[in-house]
Design a protein around this motif. Structure first.
Motif, short mmCIF file in Angstrom:
data_model
loop_
_atom_site.label_atom_id
_atom_site.label_comp_id
_atom_site.label_asym_id
_atom_site.label_seq_id
_atom_site.Cartn_x
_atom_site.Cartn_y
_atom_site.Cartn_z
N ASP A 85 0.33 64.93 64.81
CA ASP A 85 -0.06 64.04 65.91
C ASP A 85 1.16 63.55 66.71
OD1 ASP A 85 -2.71 64.28 65.37
OD2 ASP A 85 -2.84 62.48 64.13
N VAL A 86 2.30 64.12 66.42
CA VAL A 86 3.52 63.75 67.15
C VAL A 86 3.95 64.96 67.98
CG1 VAL A 86 5.93 63.01 66.98
CG2 VAL A 86 4.24 62.23 65.28
N ARG A 87 4.34 64.72 69.22
CA ARG A 87 4.99 65.79 69.97
C ARG A 87 6.34 65.26 70.46
NH1 ARG A 87 3.51 70.73 73.79
NH2 ARG A 87 5.63 71.01 74.57
N MET A 144 10.27 62.02 61.19
CA MET A 144 10.65 60.59 61.11
C MET A 144 9.69 59.73 61.92
SD MET A 144 14.84 60.68 61.20
CE MET A 144 15.01 61.78 62.60
N THR A 145 9.18 60.27 63.04
CA THR A 145 8.23 59.51 63.86
C THR A 145 6.92 59.33 63.11
OG1 THR A 145 9.24 60.51 65.82
CG2 THR A 145 7.10 59.44 66.11
N ALA A 146 6.44 60.40 62.49
CA ALA A 146 5.20 60.32 61.71
C ALA A 146 5.36 59.29 60.59
CB ALA A 146 4.85 61.69 61.14
N GLU A 147 6.52 59.32 59.96
CA GLU A 147 6.80 58.37 58.87
C GLU A 147 6.78 56.94 59.40
OE1 GLU A 147 7.81 59.91 55.70
OE2 GLU A 147 7.12 57.93 55.04
N THR A 148 7.41 56.72 60.54
CA THR A 148 7.56 55.37 61.07
C THR A 148 6.21 54.79 61.50
OG1 THR A 148 9.75 56.03 61.85
CG2 THR A 148 8.88 53.97 62.73
N LEU A 161 17.12 50.52 51.81
CA LEU A 161 16.72 51.86 52.26
C LEU A 161 15.51 52.32 51.46
CD1 LEU A 161 20.12 53.75 52.58
CD2 LEU A 161 18.48 53.29 54.40
N LYS A 162 14.52 52.78 52.21
CA LYS A 162 13.31 53.29 51.56
C LYS A 162 13.63 54.58 50.81
CE LYS A 162 8.94 53.85 53.06
NZ LYS A 162 7.85 54.10 53.99
N THR A 163 12.99 54.80 49.72
CA THR A 163 13.28 56.03 48.98
C THR A 163 12.05 56.89 48.76
OG1 THR A 163 13.07 54.76 46.97
CG2 THR A 163 15.31 55.17 47.74
N SER A 164 10.86 56.38 49.02
CA SER A 164 9.71 57.28 48.87
C SER A 164 9.00 57.42 50.20
CB SER A 164 8.76 56.77 47.78
OG SER A 164 7.98 55.72 48.28
N PHE A 165 8.65 58.65 50.51
CA PHE A 165 8.16 58.96 51.85
C PHE A 165 6.94 59.85 51.79
CE2 PHE A 165 12.81 58.53 52.10
CZ PHE A 165 12.89 57.47 52.98
N LYS A 166 6.17 59.79 52.87
CA LYS A 166 5.04 60.70 52.99
C LYS A 166 5.48 61.99 53.69
CE LYS A 166 0.34 61.22 54.36
NZ LYS A 166 -0.42 61.09 55.57
N TRP A 167 6.27 61.87 54.75
CA TRP A 167 6.62 63.03 55.56
C TRP A 167 8.06 63.48 55.37
CZ3 TRP A 167 2.86 65.78 57.23
CH2 TRP A 167 1.62 65.16 57.51
N ILE A 168 8.95 62.51 55.28
CA ILE A 168 10.37 62.87 55.17
C ILE A 168 10.61 63.64 53.88
CG2 ILE A 168 12.64 61.83 54.75
CD1 ILE A 168 11.88 59.79 56.96
#
Ligand code: FES
Ligand code: FES
Lengths: 159, 748
Positions: free
Chosen positions: B497-499, B486-490, B6-13
């Motif tokens: 930029d996500v809708r 989560m979409t921006a992160e993925t 499991l990832k633990t560092s994020f930009k958006w989350i």
């Protein structure tokens, strides 16, 4: 039943409509003027979702008859943003996540604006009692109160 | 997914950007159920039974139909016959058959050219009733001599000799409870009772329905689940599900109460009868309270054995719950497994009876069944902790369920965060705040399973490199924001930029509603897989452009990149760049994923509340409130806090004020918000929150779901705080001022 011709001013625009004498101002705003921002949560004056300002007084528009609007000045949530700029309360509600479903939000924004016009520096308790007629089932009010406090602070700073 | 993957560092989350629907909602533009209108639309009104239980002898609509502008009337005779199971329940609730089963039960509906005219016409529909004996209270309904309101509905589970209103029975457990009680230093047994409460969403049910003689129809409706509306309406009307297209509006709260249908088929049936003209049907608040929701009422026996050090040796529960006049509606199947879920129970036994009563058909309400069960079990744990002079958090730490514990209902828990919430609650300054006279502190923990379920999601890349996500779960509390994060992160692109769009039933495969705390959890997973599919295609396009193998391309930082030195040297190709030329490189790029989502991570929370009870009036004031809950991962922490605070507020209302009040005639007496009093701003303090994060290994971002557990601990926590403040224990909700005052007086 014959209808009554009503002319009034809503959010700065002159408008007219034909009202059945039994119809509430809320019904007239929503169904005749297509201003669906004010909501009906109860129709009995208990939830505040229909709050509008009538000649500067905060009212539950479900308890006002449409015909009573004759010659009056009405402000609804649709009129809060000026020239495309959100009212500080509107911005702070988004910023503080002060809405979940958002159904109570139009009424709470109108009520809070009315409060800040009278009292630019309300305490937490004053905010809570002023908004006690506006039910929110989603938020527990915490973030709403904070958003109002923050908007008030910003508006005082700007004044 | 194993824990260490499991990832633990994020930009958006974990960030708190503005929600995408915020602007619409603060400007009054967002369209809720009653905000829709169509050309040539009719308005409907419903005729409802004024009796709790009555045979319908005759319905005469001739006077209504004689009014100018009245276009159609429907009664049960207009609906098909031959339904069974829950479909029949739904139909029976949509319109009464031979018998009206509760005060407010729909009997007929009328459509006319205006809402006022429809209401006038409804008053002219004459219904002749023969009043039948009724039963309201859960314990009364369970008595052997109670009027049996719907004979013959008991299923095979009901033991022989059970009272006549019992329709279902559940029993399970493990270990040896007799031996467990024998081992205990203290054994206590008490009975607790909770009254029905309503979800209390501020938006009444509303829809516009249109259906032609060919059975093709459309509906715009405030709902938690458009596919449920589609399936249920089709079942009730005997039409085909796929011929009905259901578009969800913005939704003004649901809390489980909008996962089913109440009046929606009436709009369609009226439309069909009125030549296909669209029909709008909006409930009044009193219709909402009388005829939708509410939750079950419960009467609950609990027995617990405890050692002097607080270790629980055995526990049993025996519950009776009513969920209205319809079988299968009480949450006994959820209440029992929730009862002892917070504890490592060596010996445990559960049983519950569902009984019918002349009340509306219960609907789900936030963690259905769990708050009642917690009220009973957590209250008794507190009573016993006090009797033994033990700290209530320590007792919970001694017995708390953790990873590897065999749960009270059978399966082993994987990683869970109960102990972490207890430790955080103990360390919080609220737990050490000094208390004055007439003040008391209460603690309780709570549990909800969480849920995955049927999920279908599409992502589509726009020509400008933005990403559109289509989901089937109405957004009640910010799920579009969390899915966008989560979409921006993925994809490695900007949140803006996500809708995320909540789409109608024609646009995706079947989705379960927004229920079970599943929206962020299940959509997150399905979006992740759908995005992966799109990303593989994006990499393929880059590879073709570079003239290398697709396997030699990887996706990082929002761009296709050569994977390692052997792939060749190419500058990263951004999503925007690939999207801009996708029309000439192979066509649209999208991803799609369908899943019946598993990977559910159980949710635990612990609340600490301080109250002051006025000895003169019995009024309870909440002084401080703390919610600690395990989110797994908080995608948008502000909306996670919002769920915690909102759940706590509903629980506070349930504990102190809210209840269904019936007269002797079986009619509901508090049918407006003035009398069904939910907490208002001046009733509450700020609600402090601590988000614990023990990631759910079953989810790509560790999400558990946060919507429901928060309503569970307030009931017992406040009862325990009131007990600490007054010395009297209330075992029946709500703890309204007159009840508290009477208890104080009785104490002397
Ligand atoms: S709709 Fe007017 S106060 Fe509720
Ligand atoms: S945000 Fe839903 S009622 Fe206030």
């Amino acid at each position: 039943m014959s209808k009554i011709h009503v002319t009034t001013k809503v959010n700065g625009d002159d408008v007219e409509f034909l009202a059945d004498p039994r119809e509430s101002l809320l019904d007239c705003l929503r169904d005749k003027l297509d201003l669906t921002g004010a909501k009906e949560g109860c129709g009995t004056g208990d939830c505040g979702a229909c709050s509008v300002s009538l000649d500067g007084t905060l009212v539950c528009s479900c308890l006002v008859l449409g015909v009573e609007a004759q010659g009056k000045t009405i402000e609804t949530v649709e009129g809060m943003a000026q020239d495309g700029d959100l009212h500080p309360l509107q911005r702070k509600f988004i910023e503080h996540a002060a809405l979940q479903c958002g159904f109570c939000t139009p009424g709470i924004l109108v009520a809070a604006k009315n409060l800040l016009e009278r009292n630019p520096d309300p305490t937490e308790t004053e905010i809570r009692y002023w908004l006690a007629g506006n039910l929110c089932r989603c938020t527990g009010y915490d973030k709403i109160v904070r958003a109002v406090q923050d908007a008030a602070a910003e508006m005082r700073g700007a004044a | 997914m194993p824990k260490d993957e499991l990832k633990t560092s994020f930009k958006w989350i974990g960030t708190r950007p503005d929600r995408p629907d915020g602007l619409d909602k603060v400007t009054g533009r967002a369209r809720y159920g009653a905000d829709f209108s169509l050309p040539n639309m009719l308005h409907a009104a419903v005729v409802r039974s004024p009796h709790a239980h009555a045979r319908i002898k005759k319905i005469d609509a001739s006077k209504a139909l004689a009014l100018d502008g009245v276009k159609a009337v429907v009664t049960r005779a207009d609906l098909p016959t031959g339904l069974s199971g829950e479909d029949l329940n739904l139909q029976d609730n949509t319109l009464a058959g031979d018998v009206a089963l509760y005060d407010g039960h729909a009997v007929a509906a009328v459509a006319a050219t205006s809402a006022l005219l429809a209401k006038d016409a409804a008053k002219l529909i004459e219904v002749e009733y023969e009043v039948l004996p009724h039963v309201i209270d859960v314990d009364d309904a369970f008595r052997a001599d109670a009027p049996v309101i719907r004979p013959g509905l008991a299923d095979h589970s009901v033991p022989k000799g059970a009272p006549g209103n019992v329709t279902r029975y559940i029993e399970f457990g493990h270990g040896d409870v007799a031996a467990g009680f024998a081992e205990a230093d203290l054994v206590r047994e008490e009975t607790y009772k909770t009254e029905a409460t309503h979800q209390g969403y501020i938006e009444p049910h509303a829809c516009v329905g249109q259906m032609g003689a060919d059975g093709k129809g459309e509906m715009w409706v405030c709902t938690q689940g458009q596919w449920y509306v589609r399936r249920m309406c089709a079942a009730v009307l005997g039409t085909e599900a796929s011929q009905l297209r259901v578009t969800p509006s913005e939704i003004g709260g649901g809390f489980g109460g909008k996962t089913t249908i109440f009046m929606e088929p009436l709009a369609l049936a009226l439309s069909r009868k009125a030549g296909g003209r669209p029909v709008k049907l909006v409930m009044s608040r009193s219709e909402v309270l009388r005829a939708t929701g509410p939750t079950a009422s419960a009467s609950m026996d609990v027995k617990i054995g405890m050692k002097k050090d607080g270790r629980i040796t055995a526990g049993t529960v025996s519950f009776r719950m009513q969920g209205g006049a319809f079988p299968g509606m009480s949450p006994i199947g959820e209440a029992l497994p929730c009862a002892f879920a917070c504890y490592d129970m060596p010996n445990v036994h559960h049983e519950a009876y569902e009984v019918l009563a002349n009340r509306p058909k219960a609907a789900a309400y936030r963690a259905p069944g769990s708050p009642m069960a917690a009220f009973a079990v957590e209250s008794l744990v507190d009573e016993m902790s006090r009797e033994l002079g033990l700290d209530p958090i320590d007792v919970r730490l001694t017995n708390g369920a953790k990873e590897g514990t065999k749960s009270s209902y059978g399966p082993k828990f994987n990683q869970i965060g109960l102990v972490e919430t207890l430790e955080a609650a103990k360390a919080h300054p609220n737990y050490a705040a000094p208390l004055g006279p007439n003040q008391g502190r209460g603690v309780a923990s709570g549990f909800w399973f969480n849920h995955g379920g049927e999920t279908s999601v599409s992502v589509a890349i726009g020509e400008d490199g933005t990403v559109q996500v289509s989901v089937g779960t109405p957004d009640i509390g910010g799920s579009r924001a969390s899915i966008a994060l989560m979409t921006a992160e993925t994809f490695g692109i900007d949140y803006d930029d996500v809708r995320v769009n909540v789409v109608e039933t024609g646009a995706l495969g079947v989705n379960e509603p927004t229920h079970g705390s599943r929206a962020t959890h299940s959509n997150g997973k399905a979006m992740y897989e759908a995005a992966g599919q799109a990303i593989r295609e994006l990499c393929k396009r880059a590879a073709a452009d570079w003239g290398i193998d697709a396997e030699a391309v990887e996706w990082a930082d929002g761009a296709a990149q050569p994977a390692g030195p052997n792939a060749g040297k190419f500058p990263p190709m951004s999503l925007r760049e690939i999207a801009g030329k996708m029309g000439s490189t192979g066509g649209p790029i999208s991803g799609h994923h369908e899943i019946t989502m598993g990977g559910v991570g159980a949710s635990f929370g612990t609340h600490v509340v301080d109250v002051e009870v006025d000895p003169e009036t019995g009024r309870t004031t909440i002084l401080r409130y703390l919610v600690v809950q395990d989110a797994g991962r908080a995608i948008h922490p502000a909306y996670v806090e919002g769920q915690y605070q909102g759940g706590a507020a509903q629980g506070i209302g349930w504990a102190l004020n809210e209840s269904y009040i019936y007269g002797k005639d079986g009619r509901l007496q508090n049918t407006v918000f003035l009398d069904y009093r939910i907490p208002v701003a001046s009733d509450l303090p700020m609600i402090d929150t601590v988000i614990v994060e023990v990631p759910n290994p079953g989810h790509p971002y560790g999400v558990r779901g946060v919507g429901e557990t928060g309503i569970t601990p307030p009931l017992p926590a406040i009862a325990s705080a009131v007990a600490a403040a007054t010395g009297v224990r209330l075992r029946e909700l709500p703890m309204s001022p007159p009840k508290v005052l009477a208890a104080i007086k009785a104490r002397g």
